[in-house]
Design a protein around this motif. Sequence first.
Motif, PDB file in Angstrom:
ATOM      1  N   ILE A 131       2.903   5.178  -5.263  1.00 40.39           N
ATOM      2  CA  ILE A 131       3.007   6.194  -4.213  1.00 40.39           C
ATOM      3  C   ILE A 131       1.840   6.070  -3.246  1.00 40.39           C
ATOM      4  N   ALA A 132       0.630   5.927  -3.765  1.00 38.37           N
ATOM      5  CA  ALA A 132      -0.547   5.782  -2.904  1.00 38.37           C
ATOM      6  C   ALA A 132      -0.415   4.547  -2.017  1.00 38.37           C
ATOM      7  N   GLU A 133       0.027   3.452  -2.604  1.00 35.70           N
ATOM      8  CA  GLU A 133       0.193   2.221  -1.840  1.00 35.70           C
ATOM      9  C   GLU A 133       1.251   2.389  -0.751  1.00 35.70           C
ATOM     10  N   SER A 134       2.343   3.034  -1.080  1.00 35.17           N
ATOM     11  CA  SER A 134       3.411   3.253  -0.111  1.00 35.17           C
ATOM     12  C   SER A 134       2.941   4.136   1.041  1.00 35.17           C
ATOM     13  N   LEU A 135       2.258   5.232   0.720  1.00 31.77           N
ATOM     14  CA  LEU A 135       1.764   6.128   1.769  1.00 31.77           C
ATOM     15  C   LEU A 135       0.721   5.432   2.635  1.00 31.77           C
ATOM     16  N   LEU A 136      -0.189   4.727   2.017  1.00 31.69           N
ATOM     17  CA  LEU A 136      -1.230   4.028   2.773  1.00 31.69           C
ATOM     18  C   LEU A 136      -0.619   2.951   3.669  1.00 31.69           C
ATOM     19  N   GLY A 138       2.447   2.993   4.918  1.00 32.66           N
ATOM     20  CA  GLY A 138       3.128   3.696   5.998  1.00 32.66           C
ATOM     21  C   GLY A 138       2.166   4.178   7.064  1.00 32.66           C
ATOM     22  N   ILE A 139       1.028   4.694   6.637  1.00 33.37           N
ATOM     23  CA  ILE A 139       0.010   5.149   7.584  1.00 33.37           C
ATOM     24  C   ILE A 139      -0.503   3.970   8.405  1.00 33.37           C
ATOM     25  N   ALA A 140      -0.782   2.867   7.740  1.00 34.93           N
ATOM     26  CA  ALA A 140      -1.298   1.694   8.443  1.00 34.93           C
ATOM     27  C   ALA A 140      -0.293   1.167   9.468  1.00 34.93           C
ATOM     28  N   VAL A 141       0.963   1.132   9.093  1.00 32.98           N
ATOM     29  CA  VAL A 141       1.982   0.582   9.988  1.00 32.98           C
ATOM     30  C   VAL A 141       2.335   1.557  11.112  1.00 32.98           C
ATOM     31  N   HIS A 142       2.584   2.807  10.774  1.00 36.81           N
ATOM     32  CA  HIS A 142       3.081   3.766  11.769  1.00 36.81           C
ATOM     33  C   HIS A 142       1.983   4.428  12.594  1.00 36.81           C
ATOM     34  N   ARG A 143       0.867   4.773  11.964  1.00 37.88           N
ATOM     35  CA  ARG A 143      -0.202   5.447  12.701  1.00 37.88           C
ATOM     36  C   ARG A 143      -1.188   4.447  13.283  1.00 37.88           C
ATOM     37  N   ASP A 144      -1.618   3.490  12.458  1.00 31.16           N
ATOM     38  CA  ASP A 144      -2.681   2.570  12.859  1.00 31.16           C
ATOM     39  C   ASP A 144      -2.170   1.266  13.453  1.00 31.16           C
ATOM     40  N   ARG A 145      -0.870   1.045  13.390  1.00 28.46           N
ATOM     41  CA  ARG A 145      -0.258  -0.199  13.905  1.00 28.46           C
ATOM     42  C   ARG A 145      -0.902  -1.433  13.287  1.00 28.46           C
ATOM     43  N   ASP A 146      -1.078  -1.391  11.964  1.00 24.58           N
ATOM     44  CA  ASP A 146      -1.741  -2.470  11.225  1.00 24.58           C
ATOM     45  C   ASP A 146      -0.794  -2.984  10.135  1.00 24.58           C
ATOM     46  N   PRO A 147       0.135  -3.869  10.475  1.00 26.25           N
ATOM     47  CA  PRO A 147       1.116  -4.335   9.487  1.00 26.25           C
ATOM     48  C   PRO A 147       0.541  -5.228   8.394  1.00 26.25           C
TER      49      PRO A 147
END
Length: 158
Positions: A131-136, A138-147
Motif C-alpha cells: 500500500i505504501a509503495e502504491s501510494l508513493l 501514485g504521488i510521484a507520478v500524478h503530483r510530482d510527475r516523476d515516473p
Amino acid sequence: MKKTVPAHPHAIAAREDRRAAAIAMGVDEAFIATLVDRFYAAIRRDALLGPIFDERIHDWPAHLAQMNRFWQSILLGAGNFTGNPMAKHLAIPTIGESHFQHWLGLFYATLRDVAPSEGAVALVGARARMIAESLLTGIAVHRDRDPDITRRMVLPHV
C-alpha cells in the motif's frame, strides 16, 4: 446504466481461501481493530506524522472506523470499504518518501506488538508495504510527475 458482472466462482473461492488463511493466522476483525487503534494512537503521538493527521482528521472515531473497514477489505476481502486513499494522499502537498518510511516503521512496530503469529506479521506487513509503495508511486507520478520513482524507492520491509 452500468451492468454488474457477478464474480467468477473461482475468484470467489480464491478470496474465501485467502480469508480462511488469514483467519487461521489470527488475522480477524478483532486483531484488525486492535492494530488500527494502537497504530493510530502511535501516529497521534508521533512528532513527524501526528501534525499531518491532526490537520486533516477532525473526527477520530469516524476515521478509525474507516481504517478498520479499509484493513478488513485489504486483509479479509470484506469489501466494506469505500473511499479513495490515493486522492486523500495526493492532497497533502508535502508528503513524500520519508513520511512513508516513517509510517511503515511505526506500523511494523505496532504490528509486531499485537500480531498473534509470525504469519500475521508477514501477511499484514507485506500488505502495508504494498500500500505504501502504491501510494508513493501514485504521488510521484500524478503530483510530482516523476515516473521513475519505483527505481529509486527505498521502503523498509517488516
